[in-house]
Design a protein around this motif. Structure first.
Motif, PDB file in Angstrom:
ATOM      1  N   ARG A  97      10.809   4.114 -21.775  1.00  0.00           N
ATOM      2  CA  ARG A  97      10.705   5.460 -22.362  1.00  0.00           C
ATOM      3  C   ARG A  97       9.617   6.282 -21.666  1.00  0.00           C
ATOM      4  NH1 ARG A  97      14.531   7.502 -23.577  1.00  0.00           N
ATOM      5  NH2 ARG A  97      15.240   5.965 -22.082  1.00  0.00           N
ATOM      6  N   TYR A  98       8.560   5.636 -21.213  1.00  0.00           N
ATOM      7  CA  TYR A  98       7.491   6.348 -20.513  1.00  0.00           C
ATOM      8  C   TYR A  98       8.039   7.023 -19.257  1.00  0.00           C
ATOM      9  CZ  TYR A  98       3.443   7.186 -17.543  1.00  0.00           C
ATOM     10  OH  TYR A  98       2.522   7.786 -16.715  1.00  0.00           O
ATOM     11  N   TYR A  99       8.799   6.280 -18.471  1.00  0.00           N
ATOM     12  CA  TYR A  99       9.361   6.865 -17.245  1.00  0.00           C
ATOM     13  C   TYR A  99      10.433   7.906 -17.558  1.00  0.00           C
ATOM     14  CZ  TYR A  99       6.906   3.795 -14.016  1.00  0.00           C
ATOM     15  OH  TYR A  99       5.929   3.176 -13.271  1.00  0.00           O
ATOM     16  N   ALA A 100      11.213   7.662 -18.624  1.00  0.00           N
ATOM     17  CA  ALA A 100      12.275   8.606 -18.971  1.00  0.00           C
ATOM     18  C   ALA A 100      11.726   9.960 -19.392  1.00  0.00           C
ATOM     19  CB  ALA A 100      13.144   8.018 -20.084  1.00  0.00           C
ATOM     20  N   VAL A 101      10.605   9.962 -20.110  1.00  0.00           N
ATOM     21  CA  VAL A 101      10.048  11.213 -20.633  1.00  0.00           C
ATOM     22  C   VAL A 101       8.949  11.773 -19.736  1.00  0.00           C
ATOM     23  CG1 VAL A 101       8.802  12.254 -22.571  1.00  0.00           C
ATOM     24  CG2 VAL A 101      10.625  10.597 -23.012  1.00  0.00           C
ATOM     25  N   CYS A 102       8.056  10.913 -19.277  1.00  0.00           N
ATOM     26  CA  CYS A 102       6.878  11.380 -18.534  1.00  0.00           C
ATOM     27  C   CYS A 102       7.143  11.553 -17.042  1.00  0.00           C
ATOM     28  CB  CYS A 102       5.703  10.423 -18.739  1.00  0.00           C
ATOM     29  SG  CYS A 102       5.217  10.244 -20.467  1.00  0.00           S
ATOM     30  N   GLN A 103       8.037  10.763 -16.485  1.00  0.00           N
ATOM     31  CA  GLN A 103       8.349  10.866 -15.059  1.00  0.00           C
ATOM     32  C   GLN A 103       9.866  10.831 -14.855  1.00  0.00           C
ATOM     33  OE1 GLN A 103       6.060   8.278 -12.475  1.00  0.00           O
ATOM     34  NE2 GLN A 103       4.350   8.213 -13.908  1.00  0.00           N
ATOM     35  N   PRO A 104      10.574  11.824 -15.388  1.00  0.00           N
ATOM     36  CA  PRO A 104      12.045  11.806 -15.355  1.00  0.00           C
ATOM     37  C   PRO A 104      12.642  11.796 -13.953  1.00  0.00           C
ATOM     38  CG  PRO A 104      11.222  13.959 -16.035  1.00  0.00           C
ATOM     39  CD  PRO A 104      10.054  13.035 -16.044  1.00  0.00           C
TER      40      PRO A 104
ATOM     41  N   LEU B  89       2.123  13.069 -26.124  1.00  0.00           N
ATOM     42  CA  LEU B  89       1.346  14.177 -25.548  1.00  0.00           C
ATOM     43  C   LEU B  89       2.135  14.884 -24.455  1.00  0.00           C
ATOM     44  CD1 LEU B  89      -2.173  12.471 -25.344  1.00  0.00           C
ATOM     45  CD2 LEU B  89      -1.383  14.162 -27.020  1.00  0.00           C
ATOM     46  N   VAL B  90       2.820  14.120 -23.617  1.00  0.00           N
ATOM     47  CA  VAL B  90       3.629  14.724 -22.550  1.00  0.00           C
ATOM     48  C   VAL B  90       4.788  15.515 -23.146  1.00  0.00           C
ATOM     49  CG1 VAL B  90       5.190  14.227 -20.622  1.00  0.00           C
ATOM     50  CG2 VAL B  90       3.009  13.022 -20.806  1.00  0.00           C
TER      51      VAL B  90
ATOM     52  N   GLN C 213       4.901  16.991 -26.007  1.00  0.00           N
ATOM     53  CA  GLN C 213       4.366  18.227 -26.573  1.00  0.00           C
ATOM     54  C   GLN C 213       4.139  19.278 -25.487  1.00  0.00           C
ATOM     55  OE1 GLN C 213       5.198  17.554 -29.829  1.00  0.00           O
ATOM     56  NE2 GLN C 213       3.459  18.868 -30.264  1.00  0.00           N
ATOM     57  N   ARG C 214       3.644  18.862 -24.328  1.00  0.00           N
ATOM     58  CA  ARG C 214       3.445  19.798 -23.220  1.00  0.00           C
ATOM     59  C   ARG C 214       4.777  20.328 -22.703  1.00  0.00           C
ATOM     60  NH1 ARG C 214      -0.607  16.127 -21.309  1.00  0.00           N
ATOM     61  NH2 ARG C 214       0.810  15.393 -19.655  1.00  0.00           N
ATOM     62  N   GLN C 215       5.784  19.459 -22.690  1.00  0.00           N
ATOM     63  CA  GLN C 215       7.108  19.890 -22.235  1.00  0.00           C
ATOM     64  C   GLN C 215       7.681  20.960 -23.152  1.00  0.00           C
ATOM     65  OE1 GLN C 215       9.337  16.239 -22.083  1.00  0.00           O
ATOM     66  NE2 GLN C 215       8.690  15.739 -19.991  1.00  0.00           N
ATOM     67  N   VAL C 216       7.450  20.814 -24.435  1.00  0.00           N
ATOM     68  CA  VAL C 216       7.948  21.807 -25.399  1.00  0.00           C
ATOM     69  C   VAL C 216       7.285  23.161 -25.177  1.00  0.00           C
ATOM     70  CG1 VAL C 216       7.993  22.437 -27.842  1.00  0.00           C
ATOM     71  CG2 VAL C 216       8.559  20.095 -27.148  1.00  0.00           C
ATOM     72  N   ARG C 217       5.983  23.136 -24.907  1.00  0.00           N
ATOM     73  CA  ARG C 217       5.248  24.397 -24.738  1.00  0.00           C
ATOM     74  C   ARG C 217       5.555  25.097 -23.420  1.00  0.00           C
ATOM     75  NH1 ARG C 217       0.930  21.313 -27.131  1.00  0.00           N
ATOM     76  NH2 ARG C 217       0.133  20.857 -25.036  1.00  0.00           N
ATOM     77  N   SER C 218       5.874  24.333 -22.391  1.00  0.00           N
ATOM     78  CA  SER C 218       6.061  24.946 -21.074  1.00  0.00           C
ATOM     79  C   SER C 218       7.446  24.711 -20.511  1.00  0.00           C
ATOM     80  CB  SER C 218       5.017  24.396 -20.100  1.00  0.00           C
ATOM     81  OG  SER C 218       5.186  23.003 -19.953  1.00  0.00           O
ATOM     82  N   ILE C 219       8.439  24.672 -21.393  1.00  0.00           N
ATOM     83  CA  ILE C 219       9.784  24.383 -20.934  1.00  0.00           C
ATOM     84  C   ILE C 219      10.394  25.600 -20.241  1.00  0.00           C
ATOM     85  CG2 ILE C 219      10.913  25.002 -23.121  1.00  0.00           C
ATOM     86  CD1 ILE C 219      12.727  22.523 -22.650  1.00  0.00           C
ATOM     87  N   GLN C 220      10.765  25.416 -19.003  1.00  0.00           N
ATOM     88  CA  GLN C 220      11.417  26.458 -18.207  1.00  0.00           C
ATOM     89  C   GLN C 220      12.455  25.772 -17.335  1.00  0.00           C
ATOM     90  OE1 GLN C 220       8.340  28.474 -16.043  1.00  0.00           O
ATOM     91  NE2 GLN C 220       7.761  29.766 -17.769  1.00  0.00           N
ATOM     92  N   THR C 221      13.605  25.598 -17.870  1.00  0.00           N
ATOM     93  CA  THR C 221      14.633  24.885 -17.126  1.00  0.00           C
ATOM     94  C   THR C 221      16.012  25.347 -17.574  1.00  0.00           C
ATOM     95  OG1 THR C 221      15.440  22.692 -16.525  1.00  0.00           O
ATOM     96  CG2 THR C 221      14.705  22.984 -18.797  1.00  0.00           C
ATOM     97  N   THR C 222      17.060  24.754 -17.009  1.00  0.00           N
ATOM     98  CA  THR C 222      18.425  25.135 -17.349  1.00  0.00           C
ATOM     99  C   THR C 222      18.815  24.552 -18.697  1.00  0.00           C
ATOM    100  OG1 THR C 222      19.324  23.179 -16.260  1.00  0.00           O
ATOM    101  CG2 THR C 222      19.017  25.151 -14.897  1.00  0.00           C
ATOM    102  N   LYS C 223      19.963  25.044 -19.209  1.00  0.00           N
ATOM    103  CA  LYS C 223      20.445  24.516 -20.479  1.00  0.00           C
ATOM    104  C   LYS C 223      20.728  23.014 -20.387  1.00  0.00           C
ATOM    105  CE  LYS C 223      22.479  28.686 -22.502  1.00  0.00           C
ATOM    106  NZ  LYS C 223      23.719  29.297 -23.028  1.00  0.00           N
ATOM    107  N   SER C 224      21.294  22.581 -19.266  1.00  0.00           N
ATOM    108  CA  SER C 224      21.578  21.158 -19.102  1.00  0.00           C
ATOM    109  C   SER C 224      20.286  20.350 -19.058  1.00  0.00           C
ATOM    110  CB  SER C 224      22.390  20.919 -17.825  1.00  0.00           C
ATOM    111  OG  SER C 224      21.667  21.377 -16.693  1.00  0.00           O
ATOM    112  N   GLY C 225      19.259  20.939 -18.398  1.00  0.00           N
ATOM    113  CA  GLY C 225      17.964  20.262 -18.336  1.00  0.00           C
ATOM    114  C   GLY C 225      17.344  20.133 -19.704  1.00  0.00           C
TER     115      GLY C 225
ATOM    116  N   MET D 272      17.675  14.856 -25.406  1.00  0.00           N
ATOM    117  CA  MET D 272      18.312  13.565 -25.599  1.00  0.00           C
ATOM    118  C   MET D 272      17.314  12.430 -25.372  1.00  0.00           C
ATOM    119  SD  MET D 272      21.622  11.970 -23.614  1.00  0.00           S
ATOM    120  CE  MET D 272      20.706  11.816 -22.073  1.00  0.00           C
ATOM    121  N   GLU D 273      16.494  12.556 -24.312  1.00  0.00           N
ATOM    122  CA  GLU D 273      15.506  11.515 -24.025  1.00  0.00           C
ATOM    123  C   GLU D 273      14.451  11.441 -25.124  1.00  0.00           C
ATOM    124  OE1 GLU D 273      15.830   9.311 -21.993  1.00  0.00           O
ATOM    125  OE2 GLU D 273      17.076  10.016 -20.360  1.00  0.00           O
ATOM    126  N   ARG D 274      14.047  12.615 -25.642  1.00  0.00           N
ATOM    127  CA  ARG D 274      13.042  12.617 -26.711  1.00  0.00           C
ATOM    128  C   ARG D 274      13.594  11.985 -27.975  1.00  0.00           C
ATOM    129  NH1 ARG D 274      11.108  18.021 -25.347  1.00  0.00           N
ATOM    130  NH2 ARG D 274      12.137  18.812 -27.200  1.00  0.00           N
TER     131      ARG D 274
END
Length: 302
Positions: free
Chosen positions: A108-115, A192-193, A195-207, A213-215
């Motif tokens: 899960r660490y690699y899936a979320v923190c280092q996708p 923590l990662v 939470q940062r992704q939620v605040r700075s999410i700038q990606t496509t709908k698929s992304g 899904m990973e979260r």
């Protein structure tokens, strides 16, 4: 013939034990069959779940059966070897479960923190090595503790006394405390990662969909870990502090806490079924018997 309180207690013990054992076996067979049968579930994460479900299945099929036999006949009837074998399987399978949970937290660490590195870091080959190491270390620890390291298993009635001297806390540290601290640190980092992704999410709908899904998968597997800690922490705290208090923790309490720990093997299939829609779909197909009348291996599980 009079019905004594001991007979009533033994009947209730066997009834509850048999029920828990059946639920453990049935639930984990569902999980194992789902992952093996449906190709959609052939993922590295699910292979780790498969290993965890196998350990849980063996708890119901071996540990609880040993324990119920000892309850009926006492360990004096079976001898010291059976008492030790029960403890070997118990320690081995519990350690395997927590080491598998450790491996899942790394996944899960690699899936979320280092996708971007996930697919090249967490391959099927790597997961197989993780599983083999988990089972090997657990077996060495479980059988080594009982037959070599710990000679403080006392056969009293139903073979439930497990005394750990003050000088020998290596087993609990290696099989429980160290993996628990490791997992908690990893999941804190993931949180923590995320939470940062939620605040700075700038990606496509698929992304965004992939991240969500990973979260969700991480949240579900963190719940599995939480259930494990809820079930096993009281037992490990009791056997850790028991020597300090001159073994003042009563045997019936330790017995109850052991059963709470074993019941963890029953809860995981319910967690998967409740949080994973594809596991629910797989369970329905298997329980309905459809897999015996057609080829559903490539079915799209929603």
């Amino acid at each position: 013939m009079a019905i004594t309180p001991l007979k009533i207690r033994s009947f209730l013990y066997m009834f509850i034990g048999s029920t828990v054992s059946i639920l453990i076996i049935a639930g984990n067979i569902l999980v194992i069959t789902s992952i093996i049968y449906f190709k959609q579930l052939h993922t590295p994460t699910n292979y780790l779940i498969l290993s965890l479900a196998t350990a849980d299945l063996l708890v119901g099929a071996l540990v609880l059966q040993f324990n119920m036999a000892l309850n009926l006949r006492s360990c004096f009837f079976f001898g010291d070897l059976v008492c030790k074998m029960r403890r070997c399987f118990d320690v081995t399978l519990m350690t395997t479960s927590i080491l598998n949970l450790c491996c899942i937290s790394i996944d899960r660490y690699y899936a979320v923190c280092q996708p971007l590195k996930y697919k090249c870091k967490i391959t099927v080959h790597v997961v197989v090595i993780m599983i083999l190491v988990s089972w090997t270390v657990s077996s060495l620890l479980g059988f080594g503790m009982v037959f070599v390291g710990l000679k403080h298993i006392v056969c009293e009635g139903r073979c439930l006394i497990f005394r750990i001297p003050n000088s020998n806390i290596v087993g609990p540290v290696v099989s429980f405390y160290f993996p628990v601290i490791t997992m908690l640190c990893i999941y804190l980092k993931i949180f923590l990662v995320a939470q940062r992704q939620v605040r700075s999410i700038q990606t496509t709908k698929s992304g965004i969909a992939v991240i969500k899904m990973e979260r969700k998968a991480t949240k579900t597997l963190a719940i599995v870990m939480g259930v494990f800690l809820f079930c096993w922490t009281p037992f490990f705290l009791s056997i850790t502090f028991n020597p300090v208090t001159n073994y003042s923790v009563p045997s019936p309490l330790i017995e109850t806490l052991v059963w709470l720990g074993w019941s963890n093997s029953m809860f995981n299939p319910f967690v998967y079924g409740f949080f994973y829609s594809w596991f629910r779909s797989a369970f329905r197909i298997i329980i309905s018997g459809k897999i015996f009348y057609g080829n559903f291996t490539n079915s799209k599980l929603l």
